[in-house]
Design a protein around this motif. Structure first.
Motif, mmCIF file in Angstrom:
data_model
loop_
_atom_site.group_PDB
_atom_site.id
_atom_site.type_symbol
_atom_site.label_atom_id
_atom_site.label_comp_id
_atom_site.label_asym_id
_atom_site.label_seq_id
_atom_site.Cartn_x
_atom_site.Cartn_y
_atom_site.Cartn_z
ATOM 1 N N ARG A 9 0.534 -1.134 -0.372
ATOM 2 C CA ARG A 9 0.069 -0.215 -0.162
ATOM 3 C C ARG A 9 0.320 1.073 0.070
ATOM 4 N NH1 ARG A 9 -4.956 1.128 -1.964
ATOM 5 N NH2 ARG A 9 -5.288 -1.332 -1.267
ATOM 6 N N TRP A 10 2.123 1.160 1.054
ATOM 7 C CA TRP A 10 2.942 2.014 1.554
ATOM 8 C C TRP A 10 3.293 2.943 -0.401
ATOM 9 C CZ3 TRP A 10 6.168 0.665 5.752
ATOM 10 C CH2 TRP A 10 4.901 1.066 6.851
ATOM 11 N N ALA A 11 3.939 1.721 -1.706
ATOM 12 C CA ALA A 11 4.125 2.137 -2.278
ATOM 13 C C ALA A 11 3.196 2.472 -3.588
ATOM 14 C CB ALA A 11 4.483 0.365 -3.283
ATOM 15 N N GLU A 12 1.721 2.376 -3.003
ATOM 16 C CA GLU A 12 0.825 2.790 -4.431
ATOM 17 C C GLU A 12 0.342 3.988 -3.773
ATOM 18 O OE1 GLU A 12 -2.389 -0.247 -3.810
ATOM 19 O OE2 GLU A 12 -1.131 -1.962 -4.971
ATOM 20 N N LEU A 13 0.388 4.733 -3.167
ATOM 21 C CA LEU A 13 0.061 6.359 -2.210
ATOM 22 C C LEU A 13 0.273 7.203 -2.801
ATOM 23 C CD1 LEU A 13 -0.028 5.590 1.667
ATOM 24 C CD2 LEU A 13 -2.351 5.169 0.254
ATOM 25 N N ASP A 14 -0.554 7.565 -2.645
ATOM 26 C CA ASP A 14 -0.426 8.729 -3.267
ATOM 27 C C ASP A 14 -0.612 10.411 -2.830
ATOM 28 O OD1 ASP A 14 0.889 11.221 -5.376
ATOM 29 O OD2 ASP A 14 -0.784 10.809 -6.935
ATOM 30 N N PRO A 15 0.646 10.853 -1.911
ATOM 31 C CA PRO A 15 1.551 11.110 -2.297
ATOM 32 C C PRO A 15 2.371 9.993 -1.244
ATOM 33 C CG PRO A 15 0.868 12.849 -0.932
ATOM 34 C CD PRO A 15 -0.217 12.073 -1.254
ATOM 35 N N PRO A 16 3.259 9.665 -1.899
ATOM 36 C CA PRO A 16 3.994 8.570 -0.465
ATOM 37 C C PRO A 16 4.884 8.339 0.576
ATOM 38 C CG PRO A 16 5.523 8.681 -2.548
ATOM 39 C CD PRO A 16 4.561 9.895 -2.869
ATOM 40 N N PRO A 17 4.847 8.178 1.062
ATOM 41 C CA PRO A 17 5.212 8.163 2.358
ATOM 42 C C PRO A 17 7.023 9.312 2.530
ATOM 43 C CG PRO A 17 4.842 5.990 2.452
ATOM 44 C CD PRO A 17 4.309 6.859 1.256
ATOM 45 N N THR A 18 7.319 10.340 2.747
ATOM 46 C CA THR A 18 8.405 10.926 2.844
ATOM 47 C C THR A 18 9.680 10.489 2.527
ATOM 48 O OG1 THR A 18 8.233 11.940 5.427
ATOM 49 C CG2 THR A 18 6.440 13.123 4.372
ATOM 50 N N ARG A 19 9.427 9.594 3.539
ATOM 51 C CA ARG A 19 11.252 8.297 3.545
ATOM 52 C C ARG A 19 10.447 7.171 3.886
ATOM 53 N NH1 ARG A 19 12.980 8.174 9.934
ATOM 54 N NH2 ARG A 19 11.026 8.155 11.227
ATOM 55 N N ARG A 20 11.280 5.590 3.608
ATOM 56 C CA ARG A 20 10.758 4.122 4.261
ATOM 57 C C ARG A 20 10.704 4.752 5.593
ATOM 58 N NH1 ARG A 20 13.258 -0.572 6.050
ATOM 59 N NH2 ARG A 20 12.908 -1.997 5.226
ATOM 60 N N ILE A 21 9.245 4.420 5.973
ATOM 61 C CA ILE A 21 8.692 4.195 7.232
ATOM 62 C C ILE A 21 9.066 3.138 8.084
ATOM 63 C CG2 ILE A 21 7.000 4.556 8.743
ATOM 64 C CD1 ILE A 21 5.677 6.041 6.885
ATOM 65 N N PRO A 22 10.735 3.440 8.853
ATOM 66 C CA PRO A 22 10.810 2.617 9.583
ATOM 67 C C PRO A 22 9.745 1.484 10.343
ATOM 68 C CG PRO A 22 11.772 4.401 10.670
ATOM 69 C CD PRO A 22 11.023 4.829 9.619
ATOM 70 N N VAL A 23 9.789 0.271 10.442
ATOM 71 C CA VAL A 23 8.919 -0.563 10.240
ATOM 72 C C VAL A 23 9.163 -1.530 12.355
ATOM 73 C CG1 VAL A 23 8.011 -2.933 10.884
ATOM 74 C CG2 VAL A 23 7.393 -1.266 8.822
ATOM 75 N N LEU A 24 8.780 -1.119 13.273
ATOM 76 C CA LEU A 24 9.068 -1.415 14.434
ATOM 77 C C LEU A 24 7.967 -2.887 15.224
ATOM 78 C CD1 LEU A 24 9.706 0.011 18.006
ATOM 79 C CD2 LEU A 24 8.303 -1.515 17.799
ATOM 80 N N ILE A 25 8.379 -4.427 15.124
ATOM 81 C CA ILE A 25 8.167 -5.217 15.121
ATOM 82 C C ILE A 25 8.054 -5.397 16.854
ATOM 83 C CG2 ILE A 25 7.524 -7.539 15.217
ATOM 84 C CD1 ILE A 25 7.544 -6.853 12.114
ATOM 85 N N GLY A 26 7.099 -5.656 17.585
ATOM 86 C CA GLY A 26 7.035 -6.184 19.225
ATOM 87 C C GLY A 26 6.326 -7.174 18.988
ATOM 88 N N GLY A 27 6.975 -8.262 20.347
ATOM 89 C CA GLY A 27 6.861 -9.309 20.740
ATOM 90 C C GLY A 27 8.261 -10.393 20.794
ATOM 91 N N GLY A 28 7.937 -11.561 21.324
ATOM 92 C CA GLY A 28 9.030 -12.416 21.694
ATOM 93 C C GLY A 28 9.100 -13.785 21.429
ATOM 94 N N GLY A 29 7.845 -14.131 20.484
ATOM 95 C CA GLY A 29 6.977 -15.579 20.091
ATOM 96 C C GLY A 29 8.710 -15.790 18.412
ATOM 97 N N GLU A 30 9.399 -17.200 19.062
ATOM 98 C CA GLU A 30 9.976 -17.247 18.691
ATOM 99 C C GLU A 30 10.134 -18.044 17.401
ATOM 100 O OE1 GLU A 30 12.739 -19.033 21.621
ATOM 101 O OE2 GLU A 30 12.884 -17.783 22.668
ATOM 102 N N LYS A 31 9.477 -18.474 17.105
ATOM 103 C CA LYS A 31 8.783 -19.225 16.183
ATOM 104 C C LYS A 31 8.299 -18.676 14.339
ATOM 105 C CE LYS A 31 8.216 -24.310 17.862
ATOM 106 N NZ LYS A 31 7.235 -25.271 18.027
ATOM 107 N N LYS A 32 7.217 -17.838 15.246
ATOM 108 C CA LYS A 32 7.113 -16.454 14.049
ATOM 109 C C LYS A 32 7.375 -15.545 14.060
ATOM 110 C CE LYS A 32 2.622 -19.787 13.868
ATOM 111 N NZ LYS A 32 0.894 -19.604 13.622
ATOM 112 N N THR A 33 7.077 -14.767 15.649
ATOM 113 C CA THR A 33 6.971 -13.401 16.064
ATOM 114 C C THR A 33 8.554 -13.443 14.953
ATOM 115 O OG1 THR A 33 5.984 -12.864 17.713
ATOM 116 C CG2 THR A 33 6.933 -11.462 17.285
#
Length: 258
Positions: free
Chosen positions: A143-167
């Motif tokens: 979706r970020w690649a399709e939006l007009d205007p696009p984000p001002t930068r490559r928005i940093p993604v923070l993923i929270g959680g400690g599940g060892e197999k999936k997260t």
């Protein structure tokens, strides 16, 4: 070992507080020199009286985008299960523009059942919520690649959680920042597993900033393990920035001597 500088965040829980106090504390934290300002994405309080006052996360982030000028802002973390991924991407892009490129998209699979049932969302299981997150992350990126205007930068993604197999597998594929709630002993094991997932994904784990909660007792060991983002927590009814001040002094000392 990472050569990243230490950064310090403040998570200001938007519960058991009036908004005038939230705005004042956020401004005070920015004046003190905090690097990131986080809120939380819950519809009901998770601490203290369960039916006390609370405010919605993303509306607040848009307000912070206007009322602050330097700090990065974000949720620690936004609940994927009650946020349509494409709409969330658009919300993040909009706050990114309002803030002139200071948004961090913090996201997780969600865990607080009342958030779901109280607002009519299906809670599911821990596994189904993680599967939903796995489907959502590519949709957000597309979706970020399709939006007009696009984000001002490559928005940093923070993923929270400690599940060892999936997260941790998702963090290896999608995260710029991985946030752990673990103590130092558990963090050491999880970092090893994150490295294994990164190797499987063909990614250098050094490209992921390691984020932890700010605990004085084991912060030096966490630093030695590679943690570089330390987030201090405060909230209502009487928010206190004393712990933040102490962590900022430690940050400055670390960054000067490293």
């Amino acid at each position: 070992m990472t050569d990243r500088p230490v950064r310090v965040g403040l998570q200001l829980q938007p519960e058991h507080l009036d908004y005038a106090t939230i705005r004042r504390v956020a401004a005070g934290a920015e004046d003190l020199g905090v690097d990131l300002l986080f809120n939380a994405d819950h519809f009901h309080p998770v601490t203290g009286p369960p039916d006390g006052p609370t405010f919605e996360c993303w509306t607040m982030l848009a307000a912070w985008a206007e009322s602050t000028s330097r700090v990065e802002i974000g949720a620690l973390v936004s609940g994927n299960g009650y946020r349509n991924p494409d709409l969330l991407a658009d919300m993040a892009r909009t706050v990114d523009h309002i803030s002139a490129g200071r948004l961090v998209l913090g996201i997780g699979s969600g865990w607080f059942e009342r958030d779901y049932t109280g607002y009519g969302y299906e809670f599911g299981t821990a596994g189904s919520r993680l599967d939903d997150l796995a489907r959502a992350l590519p949709r957000i990126e597309s979706r970020w690649a399709e939006l007009d205007p696009p984000p001002t930068r490559r928005i940093p993604v923070l993923i929270g959680g400690g599940g060892e197999k999936k997260t941790l597998r998702l963090a290896a594929k999608h995260a710029d920042i991985w946030h752990s709630y673990a103590d130092a002993e558990a963090l050491e094991r999880k970092l090893r597993i994150l490295g294994e997932h990164c190797a499987a994904a063909g990614r250098d784990p050094a490209g992921i900033e390691i984020s932890v909660m700010g605990r004085t007792a084991d912060r030096d060991r966490m630093y030695a393990l590679g943690a570089r983002l330390f987030t201090v927590h405060t909230g209502g009814p009487e928010p206190d920035l004393a712990g933040l001040r102490e962590f900022l002094a430690w940050r400055d000392e670390r960054n000067t001597t490293s």
